[in-house]
Write an enzyme that holds these catalytic residues in place. Sequence first.
Site, PDB file in Angstrom:
ATOM      1  N   GLU A  55       0.830  -1.214   0.000  1.00  0.00           N
ATOM      2  CA  GLU A  55       0.000   0.000   0.000  1.00  0.00           C
ATOM      3  C   GLU A  55       0.856   1.252   0.000  1.00  0.00           C
ATOM      4  O   GLU A  55       0.567   2.233  -0.684  1.00  0.00           O
ATOM      5  CB  GLU A  55      -0.885   0.046   1.256  1.00  0.00           C
ATOM      6  CG  GLU A  55      -1.844  -1.095   1.418  1.00  0.00           C
ATOM      7  CD  GLU A  55      -1.254  -2.249   2.212  1.00  0.00           C
ATOM      8  OE1 GLU A  55      -0.124  -2.678   1.896  1.00  0.00           O
ATOM      9  OE2 GLU A  55      -1.914  -2.732   3.130  1.00  0.00           O
ATOM     10  N   CYS A  86      -2.294  -2.976   7.234  1.00  0.00           N
ATOM     11  CA  CYS A  86      -1.706  -2.919   8.575  1.00  0.00           C
ATOM     12  C   CYS A  86      -1.907  -1.525   9.176  1.00  0.00           C
ATOM     13  O   CYS A  86      -2.249  -0.561   8.479  1.00  0.00           O
ATOM     14  CB  CYS A  86      -0.227  -3.288   8.529  1.00  0.00           C
ATOM     15  SG  CYS A  86       0.855  -1.962   7.967  1.00  0.00           S
TER      16      CYS A  86
END
Length: 128
Positions: A55, A86
């Site tokens: 990401e 996360c």
Amino acid sequence: MKPEELVQRALKAREKAYAPYSHFKVGAAILSTDGEVFTGCNVENASYGLTVCAERVALFKAVTMGRRSFSAIAIAAGTSDYCSPCGACRQVLAEFGGSTKVYMANCKGEYREMTVAELLPAAFNLTK
Ligand code: THU
């Protein structure tokens, strides 16, 4: 762009993942509000803590190319479970707005959708 298409871009980006330590490959594709897609994969390191998630690679590529406003990001792993970002990536995504949609996908391209703000309520912010 349809969510399914962004998810497919994330799955394709996943093929480039460098994950010799965890063997857990992740791909991401972020859509800027002007319609461009930037992809990323996780890049691991022998010094484990230096690993960067898919990401953040996608987001940093987009920012580097002058984008700061995003409609959506798709994240895909090779698991039957949906791939959830996360905590660190949630905070980094929150920097650019809580309304960005997050499509968390599995290996089949199925996904569930939440916003960044839903994933990280009360994100740290210096300005508010
Ligand atoms: N990983 C990501 O790329 N994105 C996440 O949101 C969670 C974890 C990567 C980091 C590491 O290379 C591997 O998945 C296992 O944690």
